[in-house]
Design an enzyme around this catalytic site. Structure first.
Site, PDB file in Angstrom:
ATOM      1  CG  ASN A  14      64.876 -49.344  19.383  1.00  0.00           C
ATOM      2  OD1 ASN A  14      65.674 -50.257  19.149  1.00  0.00           O
ATOM      3  ND2 ASN A  14      64.952 -48.160  18.822  1.00  0.00           N
ATOM      4  CB  VAL A  15      59.277 -50.178  23.035  1.00  0.00           C
ATOM      5  CG1 VAL A  15      58.457 -50.454  24.291  1.00  0.00           C
ATOM      6  CG2 VAL A  15      59.580 -48.682  22.921  1.00  0.00           C
ATOM      7  N   GLY A  16      59.835 -53.174  22.220  1.00  0.00           N
ATOM      8  CA  GLY A  16      59.464 -54.589  22.356  1.00  0.00           C
ATOM      9  C   GLY A  16      60.635 -55.456  22.776  1.00  0.00           C
ATOM     10  CG  ASN A  97      50.930 -46.047  14.383  1.00  0.00           C
ATOM     11  OD1 ASN A  97      51.518 -46.912  13.740  1.00  0.00           O
ATOM     12  ND2 ASN A  97      51.567 -45.039  14.961  1.00  0.00           N
ATOM     13  CB  VAL A 120      53.368 -49.901  24.423  1.00  0.00           C
ATOM     14  CG1 VAL A 120      54.533 -48.948  24.634  1.00  0.00           C
ATOM     15  CG2 VAL A 120      53.292 -50.897  25.574  1.00  0.00           C
ATOM     16  CG  HIS A 177      51.975 -41.432  27.574  1.00  0.00           C
ATOM     17  ND1 HIS A 177      52.898 -41.335  28.595  1.00  0.00           N
ATOM     18  CD2 HIS A 177      52.662 -41.894  26.505  1.00  0.00           C
ATOM     19  CE1 HIS A 177      54.078 -41.726  28.147  1.00  0.00           C
ATOM     20  NE2 HIS A 177      53.968 -42.067  26.881  1.00  0.00           N
TER      21      HIS A 177
END
Ligand code: APR
Length: 315
Positions: A14-16, A97, A120, A177
């Site tokens: 989604n972000v990419g 991750n 990100v 963040h």
């Protein structure tokens, strides 16, 4: 290399994909969208390409499962990662991750020796440290996206509260963040006036809390996903500042070597972004109260980095 800039986005989720769309709409650069899932980056790239005529955009968007297509990128945006699944512990997710971001960084730097990396994947502050370490790049070339998003959220909530145009609102955020962020109300302004002059303390605190948990609020509503439109907009703001050499001040996670009294850590601070990446770290004097909050956030980032080093040591 042609005359146009090239941005590769790793992770066509989604972000990419939304970032690719936004870069297309602003005609900022040719985009390569990479993912390990076959078909997904190709399909999304084609869909975005078919929207380009309507946006009067001539840039090319390529979807691929081959890292060779990312060669000679000006900027590489890393959004690759897994979302937490039921039954998966925080530590499991972190380990997965870490592996993904490490592998991705190794692959991209082989083919783009002089690119700028924008990280990100969450936990972003930690993944940025990891990617920088793996890349061996200079500290000016590696940065994490977090503050740009937190600051946009903070600005939006202030504008809603005061019913003032978002254009009039500037926000200043520091620290890790998400829920680690430290918004500095004293330096956040409405048409130049600090919000501390116009808003009640309780009102400001409520907005700060909402900003810190801005990501979580969206997850609760969506139930099966997380925010991606505002994150993509924030990434694109950074990409634009760099490619257009705007020298724009945008809070980003950058490597500190004594600035704000912090050493050997990536933490969100205001930086000047231009064609050479992180061109300057903006340092301001903090009150004792502000320092206290900032260092609390920094300590949590530091213990996260220790955990990552431990995970890497296990391998
Ligand atoms: N290499 C490349 N891509 C990968 C890899 C890998 N090793 N592993 C996973 N991916 C891809 C997935 O196939 C998926 O398409 O990363 C993509 C992640 O997309 P989404 O799951 O849709 O996640 P998204 O909402 O885009 O968020 C991406 O940004 O804001 C952060 O917390 C968020 O870490 C998350 C990241």
């Amino acid at each position: 290399m042609g005359g146009r800039n090239k941005v590769s986005i790793i992770g066509a989720g989604n972000v990419g994909a939304t970032t690719a769309q936004r870069i297309m709409e602003r005609s900022l650069a040719d985009v390569v969208l990479f993912d390990i899932i076959e078909g997904a980056p190709q399909g999304k790239a084609l869909d975005i390409s078919e929207a380009a005529p309507i946006s009067n955009s001539d840039i090319s968007i390529t979807g691929t499962n081959n890292y060779d297509e990312t060669a000679d990128s000006d900027i590489i945006v890393i959004t690759a990662g897994l979302a937490r699944k039921p039954g998966m512990s925080r530590r499991d997710l972190l380990e997965k991750n870490v592996r993904i971001v490490k592998d991705v960084t190794e692959e991209v730097i082989k083919r783009s020796q002089n690119s700028i990396l924008i990280i990100v994947t969450n936990p972003m502050d930690l993944m940025t440290y990891l990617s920088w370490t793996v890349s061996g790049f200079s500290k000016q070339l590696v940065m994490g996206m977090g503050g740009a998003l937190d600051s946009a959220r903070f600005r939006f909530f202030i504008s809603q509260e005061l019913k003032v145009s978002v254009e009039n609102i500037q926000a200043f955020v520091l620290g890790g963040h998400g829920d680690l962020m430290v918004p500095l109300a004293r330096f956040s302004t409405v048409a130049g006036v600090p919000v501390t002059e116009i808003m009640e303390k309780s009102q400001i605190e409520r907005i700060i809390d909402r900003t810190k948990f801005g990501g979580g609020e969206i997850v609760e509503l969506l139930k099966t996903g997380s925010a991606y439109v505002a994150p993509a907009a924030a990434i694109t703001e950074m990409v634009e500042a760099i490619l257009l050499d705007k020298k724009k001040i945008i809070p980003s996670a950058v490597y500190l070597e004594g600035e704000y009294g912090i050493k050997d850590l990536f933490v969100g601070v205001p930086v000047k972004l231009g064609r050479r990446g992180v061109e300057e770290i903006v340092e301001i004097n903090l009150s004792n109260e502000e320092k206290g909050e900032f260092y609390k956030s920094v300590d949590r980032v530091r213990s996260g980095v220790e955990e990552i080093k431990q995970i890497l040591g296990q391998k």
